[in-house]
Design a protein around this motif. Structure first.
Motif, PDB file in Angstrom:
ATOM      1  N   GLN A   1       0.921  -1.340   0.012  1.00  0.00           N
ATOM      2  CA  GLN A   1      -0.277   0.214   0.244  1.00  0.00           C
ATOM      3  C   GLN A   1       0.902   1.296  -0.131  1.00  0.00           C
ATOM      4  O   GLN A   1       0.424   2.449  -0.625  1.00  0.00           O
TER       5      GLN A   1
ATOM      6  N   PHE B   1     -10.388  -3.941  -5.512  1.00  0.00           N
ATOM      7  CA  PHE B   1      -8.961  -3.430  -5.451  1.00  0.00           C
ATOM      8  C   PHE B   1      -8.293  -3.172  -6.737  1.00  0.00           C
ATOM      9  O   PHE B   1      -7.844  -2.234  -6.908  1.00  0.00           O
TER      10      PHE B   1
ATOM     11  N   TYR C   1      -4.987   4.930  -0.745  1.00  0.00           N
ATOM     12  CA  TYR C   1      -3.865   3.708  -0.280  1.00  0.00           C
ATOM     13  C   TYR C   1      -2.960   4.093   0.807  1.00  0.00           C
ATOM     14  O   TYR C   1      -2.549   3.134   1.610  1.00  0.00           O
TER      15      TYR C   1
ATOM     16  N   CYS D   1      -5.624   2.862   3.427  1.00  0.00           N
ATOM     17  CA  CYS D   1      -5.440   1.363   3.415  1.00  0.00           C
ATOM     18  C   CYS D   1      -4.054   0.926   4.167  1.00  0.00           C
ATOM     19  O   CYS D   1      -4.253   0.014   5.032  1.00  0.00           O
TER      20      CYS D   1
ATOM     21  N   PRO E   1     -16.023  -1.219   2.347  1.00  0.00           N
ATOM     22  CA  PRO E   1     -15.651  -0.478   1.060  1.00  0.00           C
ATOM     23  C   PRO E   1     -16.759  -0.568   0.118  1.00  0.00           C
ATOM     24  O   PRO E   1     -17.018   0.469  -0.691  1.00  0.00           O
TER      25      PRO E   1
ATOM     26  N   THR F   1     -11.308   2.338   0.495  1.00  0.00           N
ATOM     27  CA  THR F   1     -10.004   1.652   0.316  1.00  0.00           C
ATOM     28  C   THR F   1      -9.318   1.477   1.567  1.00  0.00           C
ATOM     29  O   THR F   1      -8.650   0.289   1.945  1.00  0.00           O
TER      30      THR F   1
END
Length: 495
Positions: A207, A305, A335, A338, A375, A400
């Motif tokens: 990530q 994703f 990201y 995430c 999500p 995300t």
């Protein structure tokens, strides 16, 4: 409903046995310190390895925006006029010295998806080879090969779209062995009650690699030209490979700098969890419903994703109309969330198991539900807010970010149900989970010919529905204990 608390009497066989991470009769060795430990050093080096891996994978998503001739983009990609131009006039001239290509939207979809045609081939072989010879060299050379191929991307683009597609497929071949190899290494390195922490640290690098490479690629394209994107990340990959080869060992027993206490702690914690069978129990493995529960969850999660990973820069440019510099920064924001969520959820998951006595399967189910249904909700919401730039970025970021919970859910469940064959299991589940990367971007491109908000809503709805289905399937059929087929006949322990 069964209590998640460990140690309560239960007569439900395997379902009740997953409360105990270690065999009751096995004497416990006190946990080795974290600071300076070999297992956490491995996690940090793996973190940077997956950082490089995803930087090499996603840089094309941003660079491709700058590789396309603007006339082709206008003719074929049809930038939406529904939203007003968001970006302020740019004072610094955008460097346009890089060569441009006349690739239409469908061609771009195939270029972005070609990586996965190589990636899918080496998943199961990678897991099998890692289980036999160890994951160190396999993972190292996988990333090295990808880095070297990345250096040749500008040359391949000059040869034509066919050469670029082949090159990206070869990069996929190299990357395909990496996750199974890492899982195989952790089957020998990760104590059961530290699995969530160690694996979430390792894979969170992916990530952060996305977070850094997306805006950095945008900045490089803006001030230099797109070719330097591939040169920079390719060189970084080669440097990482040298460090990996020098500092890492396949198992605690062969590590030169590990302390005796840490070695005993790791080996004792894994005692009676690992099988000494030389042959792989393929038939019972493939008949195992808990394995297929992971397959369905992994496929479902990756649909969302990979769709966002490859097409978020396009969505930012064509719908929300951010320029290439802002595009990279804002595409990376989800990201970053995430990455943060993965690190924190790994700590939380192991604390729930070790200190609050939650069962393994309870933790895996809860974290998977949050990481997949959450999500889905925000992805659907993102399709409803139209041209509200702030809300669009916020909802996509939250969507995300919540996906990071899955890193302590189904993503590491392979190690719970069959630690000896974790690399092979990940190879199997990731083979199916790679299919969305191959077809998702192509389907999304075909669903958005005019790049309207309504068309993108359809893309988001499909991804959300698949996510919800995967979450429900894993909740119903997932397990948290070592399966009988993954143990020697004389062992009765099921984690």
């Amino acid at each position: 409903m069964r209590s998640p608390v460990r140690g309560l009497a239960s007569s439900d066989g395997e379902e009740g046995s997953d409360r105990t991470p270690l065999l009751q009769s096995t004497p416990r060795v006190e946990a080795a310190p974290v600071c300076g430990s070999a297992r956490y050093n491995l996690a940090v080096l793996a973190f940077f390895g997956f950082f490089v891996l995803y930087a090499l994978r996603v840089n094309l998503s941003v660079a491709l925006v700058d590789m396309i001739d603007s006339n082709t983009t206008l003719a074929d990609n049809k930038t939406s006029k529904e939203c007003a131009e968001h970006s302020a006039p740019i004072k610094v001239l955008h460097n346009q010295t890089g060569k441009r290509y006349q690739w239409d939207a469908e061609t771009q979809g195939w270029i972005l998806g070609s990586f996965f045609y190589g990636y899918i081939i080496t998943q199961i072989p990678g897991g099998y080879i890692a289980s036999k010879v160890g994951g160190k060299l396999l993972l190292g050379f996988g990333i090295l090969g990808t880095a070297i191929f990345t250096l040749f991307t500008p040359v391949a683009a000059d040869f034509g779209v066919g050469a670029l597609i082949v090159l990206r497929a070869l990069e996929g071949l190299g990357e395909g062995v990496t996750f199974p190899a890492m899982h195989a290494m952790w089957s020998s390195w990760a104590p059961p009650l530290e699995r969530s922490k160690l694996l979430s640290i390792s894979y969170a690098g992916a990530q952060l690699g996305t977070v850094i490479s997306l805006p950095l690629s945008g900045i490089i394209c803006f001030y230099m030209n797109w070719t330097y994107v591939f040169y920079l990340f390719g060189i970084v990959g080669i440097i990482w490979f040298i460090l990996w080869i020098l500092l890492v060992s396949d198992k605690p027993e062969t590590h030169k700098a590990i302390s005796r206490h840490e070695k005993e702690y790791i080996l004792s914690s894994l005692k009676n969890q690992l099988s000494s069978q030389k042959s792989v129990p393929w038939v019972p493995m493939l008949k195992s419903l808990p394995l297929w529960a992971i397959v369905v969850a992994h496929f479902s999660y990756n649909w969302t994703f990979y769709t966002l990973l490859t097409l978020l820069p396009t969505y930012m440019k064509e719908i929300l109309r951010f320029n290439v510099q802002e595009n990279g920064l804002l595409s990376a924001l989800p990201y970053f969330g995430c990455w943060l969520c993965m690190i924190l959820s790994g700590q939380a998951a192991d604390n729930l198991r070790a200190k609050w006595n939650f069962s393994t399967i309870c933790v895996r189910r809860v974290f998977s539900l949050i990481g997949m249904i959450g999500p889905a909700v925000f992805l659907v919401a993102a399709g409803f807010i139209g041209c509200d730039y702030s809300l669009a970025v916020a909802f996509l970021t939250i969507s995300t970010t919540l996906g990071g919970f899955c890193s302590s859910g189904f993503s590491i469940n392979h190690l719970d149900i069959a630690p000896s064959y974790a690399g092979i299991l990940l190879g199997i589940t990731n083979t199916f989970a790679t299919i969305p990367g191959m077809v998702g971007p192509v389907i999304a491109k075909s669903l958005t010919p005019d790049n309207t908000i309504r068309e993108w809503q359809t893309v988001f709805y499909i991804a959300a529905a698949i996510n919800v289905f995967g979450a429900i399937f894993f909740t119903l059929f997932g397990k948290g204990e070592v399966q009988s087929w993954a143990l020697n006949d004389q062992h009765g322990h099921r984690n």
